[in-house]
Design an enzyme around this catalytic site. Structure first.
Site, PDB file in Angstrom:
ATOM      1  N   GLU A 111       0.828  -1.207   0.000  1.00  0.00           N
ATOM      2  CA  GLU A 111       0.000   0.000   0.000  1.00  0.00           C
ATOM      3  C   GLU A 111       0.862   1.257   0.000  1.00  0.00           C
ATOM      4  OE1 GLU A 111      -4.076  -1.104   2.208  1.00  0.00           O
ATOM      5  OE2 GLU A 111      -2.292  -1.508   3.408  1.00  0.00           O
ATOM      6  N   GLU A 131      -3.968  -9.457   3.982  1.00  0.00           N
ATOM      7  CA  GLU A 131      -4.703  -9.076   5.191  1.00  0.00           C
ATOM      8  C   GLU A 131      -5.894  -9.980   5.494  1.00  0.00           C
ATOM      9  OE1 GLU A 131      -2.665  -5.146   4.130  1.00  0.00           O
ATOM     10  OE2 GLU A 131      -3.361  -6.959   3.112  1.00  0.00           O
TER      11      GLU A 131
END
EC number: 4.2.1.149
Length: 261
Positions: A111, A131
């Site tokens: 990210e 995640e």
């Protein structure tokens, strides 16, 4: 700054190295420090381009520090100015950032790279958003930025299964700009940074501002919007000294001297 961040200024280029053994994972404290660095970069008129990389040759960043998580740091903790990793939620940064991805970019590390304007990666780099396998979601930009690059089927596979994507595949999909050897990575990132320095700073700022504000608009509406006078940089660049200097330097067969005004 800190033991976890090494800063080097090369003229108008700032190099930031994340150094947190063993995987350059980021806890809230480090994220705060990174936010301060990126905000200082934004506000320093002498700096034009930033390069963010990781120490070593294995990890760019493994993302959120799961050791800190196990010790009680919450997924929605305050990660400081700029959001996670200091960059993912800075939306008024009108200077370019290059992610020099030297290895694994997982979770928040991926990210962080996606929040940069350019990604140059080593051929051993790989990218993943695991995640969901940890009971959380990539909400620091992964699930928001990746769908703007990849088709839905590929995004779904990456965010729901945590599938890894190698450097060459990332290049084919347009996630990264360049794939080079580990030995060439930083020199290549610096070369790109210098190319950006050679462009007019006001023009770069105007381009980033236009991208940021019109990306979801129809083209016709975008034309009207950028010409309405509401933008900060676009009207300025049209009547700037640099807008005179560029054509003049071209006519005189010399390099332009940008003043940023």
């Amino acid at each position: 700054m800190s033991e976890s961040l090494h800063l080097t200024r090369n003229g108008s280029i700032l190099e930031i190295t994340l150094d947190r053994p063993k995987a350059n994972a980021i806890d809230a404290k480090t994220s705060f420090e990174m936010g301060e660095v990126f905000l200082n970069f934004r506000d320093d008129p002498q700096l034009r381009v930033a390069i963010i990389t990781g120490a070593g040759e294995k990890f760019f960043s493994a993302g959120w520090d799961l050791k800190a998580a196990a010790e009680g740091e919450a997924p929605d903790a305050d990660f400081g100015p700029g959001g996670f990793a200091g960059l993912t939620e800075i939306f008024n940064l009108d200077k370019p950032v290059i992610a020099a991805v030297n290895g694994y970019a997982f979770g928040g590390g991926f990210e962080l790279a996606l929040a940069a304007d350019f990604i140059v990666c080593a051929d051993n780099a790989s990218f993943a958003l695991p995640e969901a396998k940890l009971g959380i979601v990539p909400d620091s930009g992964g699930v928001l930025r990746l769908p703007k690059i990849l088709p839905p089927a590929i995004v779904n596979e990456m965010v729901m299964t945590g599938r890894r994507m190698g450097a060459e595949e990332a290049l084919r999909w347009g996630i990264v700009n360049r794939v080079v050897s580990q030995a060439e990575l930083m020199d290549n990132a610096r070369e790109l940074a210098q190319q950006l320095v050679n462009s007019a700073p006001l023009a770069i700022a105007a381009l980033k501002e236009i991208y940021r504000t019109t990306s979801e608009m129809p083209v016709e509406e975008s034309y009207s919007y950028i010409r309405s006078g509401v933008l900060k940089h676009y009207p300025s660049v049209l009547h700037s000294e640099d807008a005179i200097e560029g054509p003049l330097a071209f006519a005189e067969k010399r390099d332009p001297v940008w003043k940023g005004r």
